[in-house]
Each structure stands twice: as C-alpha cells, then as structure tokens.
Enzyme design. Sequence first.
Site, mmCIF file in Angstrom:
data_model
loop_
_atom_site.group_PDB
_atom_site.id
_atom_site.type_symbol
_atom_site.label_atom_id
_atom_site.label_comp_id
_atom_site.label_asym_id
_atom_site.label_seq_id
_atom_site.Cartn_x
_atom_site.Cartn_y
_atom_site.Cartn_z
ATOM 1 N N GLY A 21 55.952 6.386 9.665
ATOM 2 C CA GLY A 21 56.698 5.126 9.739
ATOM 3 C C GLY A 21 56.119 4.045 8.841
ATOM 4 N N TRP A 72 60.799 4.443 18.889
ATOM 5 C CA TRP A 72 62.180 4.487 18.400
ATOM 6 C C TRP A 72 62.552 3.038 18.122
ATOM 7 C CZ3 TRP A 72 67.458 5.501 21.064
ATOM 8 C CH2 TRP A 72 68.363 5.985 20.112
ATOM 9 N N THR A 112 56.135 -5.645 20.057
ATOM 10 C CA THR A 112 57.113 -6.366 19.264
ATOM 11 C C THR A 112 57.467 -7.749 19.825
ATOM 12 O OG1 THR A 112 59.471 -6.296 18.690
ATOM 13 C CG2 THR A 112 58.833 -5.019 20.577
ATOM 14 N N ASP A 113 57.970 -8.609 18.959
ATOM 15 C CA ASP A 113 58.503 -9.911 19.397
ATOM 16 C C ASP A 113 59.752 -9.736 20.271
ATOM 17 O OD1 ASP A 113 59.637 -9.002 16.882
ATOM 18 O OD2 ASP A 113 60.791 -10.863 16.849
ATOM 19 N N TYR A 136 65.765 -2.053 23.663
ATOM 20 C CA TYR A 136 64.556 -1.850 22.850
ATOM 21 C C TYR A 136 63.409 -2.723 23.381
ATOM 22 C CZ TYR A 136 61.387 -2.234 18.822
ATOM 23 O OH TYR A 136 60.276 -2.260 18.007
ATOM 24 N N LYS A 140 59.938 -1.374 25.190
ATOM 25 C CA LYS A 140 58.601 -1.655 24.650
ATOM 26 C C LYS A 140 57.751 -2.407 25.689
ATOM 27 C CE LYS A 140 57.213 -1.100 20.946
ATOM 28 N NZ LYS A 140 56.465 0.023 20.304
HETATM 29 N N1 NAP Z 1 59.502 -2.497 11.961
HETATM 30 C C1 NAP Z 1 59.296 -3.706 12.440
HETATM 31 O O1 NAP Z 1 59.724 -4.717 11.844
HETATM 32 C C2 NAP Z 1 58.508 -3.892 13.704
HETATM 33 C C3 NAP Z 1 58.399 -5.196 14.239
HETATM 34 C C4 NAP Z 1 57.651 -5.379 15.412
HETATM 35 C C5 NAP Z 1 57.026 -4.307 16.017
HETATM 36 N N2 NAP Z 1 57.181 -3.057 15.504
HETATM 37 C C6 NAP Z 1 56.489 -1.947 16.193
HETATM 38 O O2 NAP Z 1 55.553 -1.418 15.276
HETATM 39 C C7 NAP Z 1 55.417 -0.003 15.464
HETATM 40 C C8 NAP Z 1 55.607 0.679 14.131
HETATM 41 O O3 NAP Z 1 56.912 0.380 13.668
HETATM 42 P P1 NAP Z 1 57.471 0.996 12.330
HETATM 43 O O4 NAP Z 1 58.381 -0.010 11.741
HETATM 44 O O5 NAP Z 1 56.350 1.584 11.550
HETATM 45 O O6 NAP Z 1 58.362 2.158 12.932
HETATM 46 P P2 NAP Z 1 59.191 3.248 12.126
HETATM 47 O O7 NAP Z 1 59.072 2.995 10.658
HETATM 48 O O8 NAP Z 1 60.538 3.309 12.748
HETATM 49 O O9 NAP Z 1 58.377 4.570 12.455
HETATM 50 C C9 NAP Z 1 58.280 5.017 13.771
HETATM 51 C C10 NAP Z 1 57.535 6.327 13.788
HETATM 52 O O10 NAP Z 1 57.617 6.844 15.123
HETATM 53 C C11 NAP Z 1 57.882 8.227 15.062
HETATM 54 N N3 NAP Z 1 58.628 8.683 16.220
HETATM 55 C C12 NAP Z 1 59.840 8.267 16.635
HETATM 56 N N4 NAP Z 1 60.240 8.954 17.715
HETATM 57 C C13 NAP Z 1 59.248 9.834 17.981
HETATM 58 C C14 NAP Z 1 59.068 10.840 18.961
HETATM 59 N N5 NAP Z 1 59.989 11.092 19.898
HETATM 60 N N6 NAP Z 1 57.923 11.556 18.941
HETATM 61 C C15 NAP Z 1 56.977 11.344 17.996
HETATM 62 N N7 NAP Z 1 57.089 10.411 17.039
HETATM 63 C C16 NAP Z 1 58.232 9.667 17.037
HETATM 64 C C17 NAP Z 1 58.723 8.403 13.817
HETATM 65 O O11 NAP Z 1 58.616 9.729 13.376
HETATM 66 P P3 NAP Z 1 59.602 10.308 12.229
HETATM 67 O O12 NAP Z 1 59.119 9.655 10.948
HETATM 68 O O13 NAP Z 1 59.349 11.764 12.271
HETATM 69 O O14 NAP Z 1 60.973 9.899 12.651
HETATM 70 C C18 NAP Z 1 58.113 7.380 12.863
HETATM 71 O O15 NAP Z 1 57.061 7.957 12.115
HETATM 72 C C19 NAP Z 1 56.447 0.380 16.528
HETATM 73 O O16 NAP Z 1 55.773 0.525 17.737
HETATM 74 C C20 NAP Z 1 57.399 -0.800 16.596
HETATM 75 O O17 NAP Z 1 57.923 -0.951 17.886
HETATM 76 C C21 NAP Z 1 57.887 -2.824 14.355
#
Ligand code: NAP
Length: 306
Positions: A21, A72, A112-113, A136, A140
């Site tokens: 991710g 997710w 997350t926010d 979501y 979380k």
């Molecule tokens: N993106 C944002 O702006 C944001 C903002 C605030 C907080 N966050 C938090 O930060 C963290 C990282 O976010 P991110 O943006 O890096 O997320 P992301 O790009 O969507 O990546 C999520 C990762 O989780 C894996 N995953 C999903 N379902 C899974 C399952 N059932 N079993 C095992 N692995 C699974 C995915 O694997 P695959 O690659 O194989 O699908 C992917 O590698 C998350 O906890 C999110 O809630 C993100």
Amino acid sequence: MSDRTTHRLSGTAVLVTGVGGRLGAELVRAFEARGARVTGVGRADFDLGGRELVLEAMERVRPKTIVHAAAWTAVDACEDDPDTAYRINTLGTRNVCEAADAISARVVFVSTDHVFSGERTEPYDEFQEPDPRSVYGRSKLWGERFVQRLGPRHVIVRTSRLFGGAARNYVVSVLERARALAPGEPFVAVSDQLAIPTFVPELASTVAEITEKAGGGIYHLTSSGKPCSWAELARRTIALAGLAVPVREIFSRESPRLAHRPPFGVLMSRVAVLEGIAPLSPWEEALAGYVKTLGAPAPEAKRGRA
Ligand SMILES: NC(=O)c1ccc[n+]([C@@H]2O[C@H](COP(=O)([O-])OP(=O)(O)OC[C@H]3O[C@@H](n4cnc5c(N)ncnc54)[C@H](OP(=O)(O)O)[C@@H]3O)[C@@H](O)[C@H]2O)c1
C-alpha cells in the site's frame, strides 16, 4: 544514512502489514533505516480476516513489533459492504492483536481522521472523543479499541490524506487526469472537505521514531502546514507540474458519495509535540519536492503544459 548503533530498534524483528500500500513500503524503509530486521507482508501472504492464518504467520515470523498498516481503505466500498469492512479493518486488527499477545509483540496501528465526524471547526487533538460517521471510520475506530484492549505497550497513529512514496496516491492521479483533459477543460475537485495532507516518507520515519522513543497510546501525525481542501491540493499540484489546467471547485453535495467524509478532518499533533518528537515539515514544501520527483509527462500528454 542513520547510525544503526544509536537506535534501540537495531536488530529488532519488525513485521509490517500492508506492504503493497501507500504507507507500508515506506514503513519498511523507515524501520530498516533504524537497523530493524523487517518483514513486510501483503494480502498475498495471508488474509488478515483469517484468524488462524494471522496467528500462524505471526508465530512463524515472531516479530517483536507489528506495524499494522494494512486496511480496506476504499471508503465508499466499505459503506456498501460493511461486513468486509469490519472483517478486515476491525476483526483483522483484533486477529493481529491476538497474535501479538501470543508472541509478546508490540502493536503499532495506523488509523485515520475518519474516526471523527469532522463537524467541529477546531483541529482534533488526541483527547477529543471519536465520533465516526462512516462504516470505514467505525471499522477503524473498533480496530483502535481492540488495539487498546489487547495490545500491550501499543501505539496508535492517526493520520490523514497520504501522498508521496512509490504507490499511487491523489497527487499522482491529479496529474494523470489533468494531463488527459482537453485544452481549457477544468479539473473538478471538492472545496469543502479540509484536512492536512501528509507526506508518506516523513510519516513513516516519524512512526518509527515514536515506536522507538515515545511512551505509547494515541498520536496524531500529519505534515505541518495549513489545512487544505482537495481542490487546493489539486491546484498546487497542477501548478507545481507547470500545467495550464484550471481547477473548478465544487461542494461535496454536487458530487454525492456513498460514505460521509469529515468536512473538517484536521488533526492536531499534541502528544508527539509534548514528547519532543520533531514535527513533520509543511506539506506545501514536501509536495513541491515530491512533484519534482514525478518527472515529465509522456510526450503525447504534453499539450496541457503552460
Ligand atoms: N490513504 C490515506 O490517505 C490514509 C489516511 C489516513 C489513514 N490511513 C490509514 O493508513 C494505513 C495505510 O493506508 P494506505 O493508504 O497505505 O492503504 P492502501 O494503499 O489502501 O494499502 C492497504 C494495504 O492493505 C492490504 N490489505 C487490504 N486488505 C487486506 C487483507 N484482507 N489482508 C491482508 N492485507 C490486506 C492491501 O493489500 P493489497 O495491496 O494486496 O491489496 C494493501 O497493501 C491504513 O490503515 C489506513 O486506514 C490512510
């Protein structure tokens, strides 16, 4: 290059979930830079929702610290399919915590926010009560609660609007979409959802620092700088890339989405500051450096440039 001998994480076995991710790969780099022996795992290694699979995998690797970044993150899809959202984001996190308990590992959970409604007009520090308005956000928050109940010496890092690093993110998709527009056609983005964009490599490095030095509990971590809307982030990105694409601002109600988004998802980093952790640099500076690294567009897409 950091001096590994000065780091308490040196030689420590760390497991990072969500390695494919936006944040996971940078977390691997950041913990390795502190001398940790890092194993990154993705969905192909095991499904977080499978309790036995998670327990077995953790038992095999036996990390001292589990940095749980997998989730997710498709906010509208979570709203449409709550079972999957709670299975991965909540029960998956419970499974990680149960496994951590069995091998006496520490859990560092990324949140997350979206655990806040965003209906305040002041930034949210770590002492505000969460009040999520989406599946979501609730999934979380309940993940956080399992971490708090089951994860000894846990760390919960809430962050917002990730950009940077090698994986796709909003900035990359703004540039792709802007370059594909016909001349004069505007890029449309929402102006009434504010948050602070966060530069992933710096976030990852600060998560590693907090894991190493700080006391534990909840931390809000974003880049510094002013809150901004999606439209503002798009406008700056487009300008930094030298594209002559206008941005048309719309209100959220003009582009209804399935899930609620916090209109003011602005996090304030009170605890990290109190513990002497250096703030991240302003997102505006990080964005300027990042857009430079994204390079020039493909030749056929250059017509939109200034
Ligand atoms: N993106 C944002 O702006 C944001 C903002 C605030 C907080 N966050 C938090 O930060 C963290 C990282 O976010 P991110 O943006 O890096 O997320 P992301 O790009 O969507 O990546 C999520 C990762 O989780 C894996 N995953 C999903 N379902 C899974 C399952 N059932 N079993 C095992 N692995 C699974 C995915 O694997 P695959 O690659 O194989 O699908 C992917 O590698 C998350 O906890 C999110 O809630 C993100």
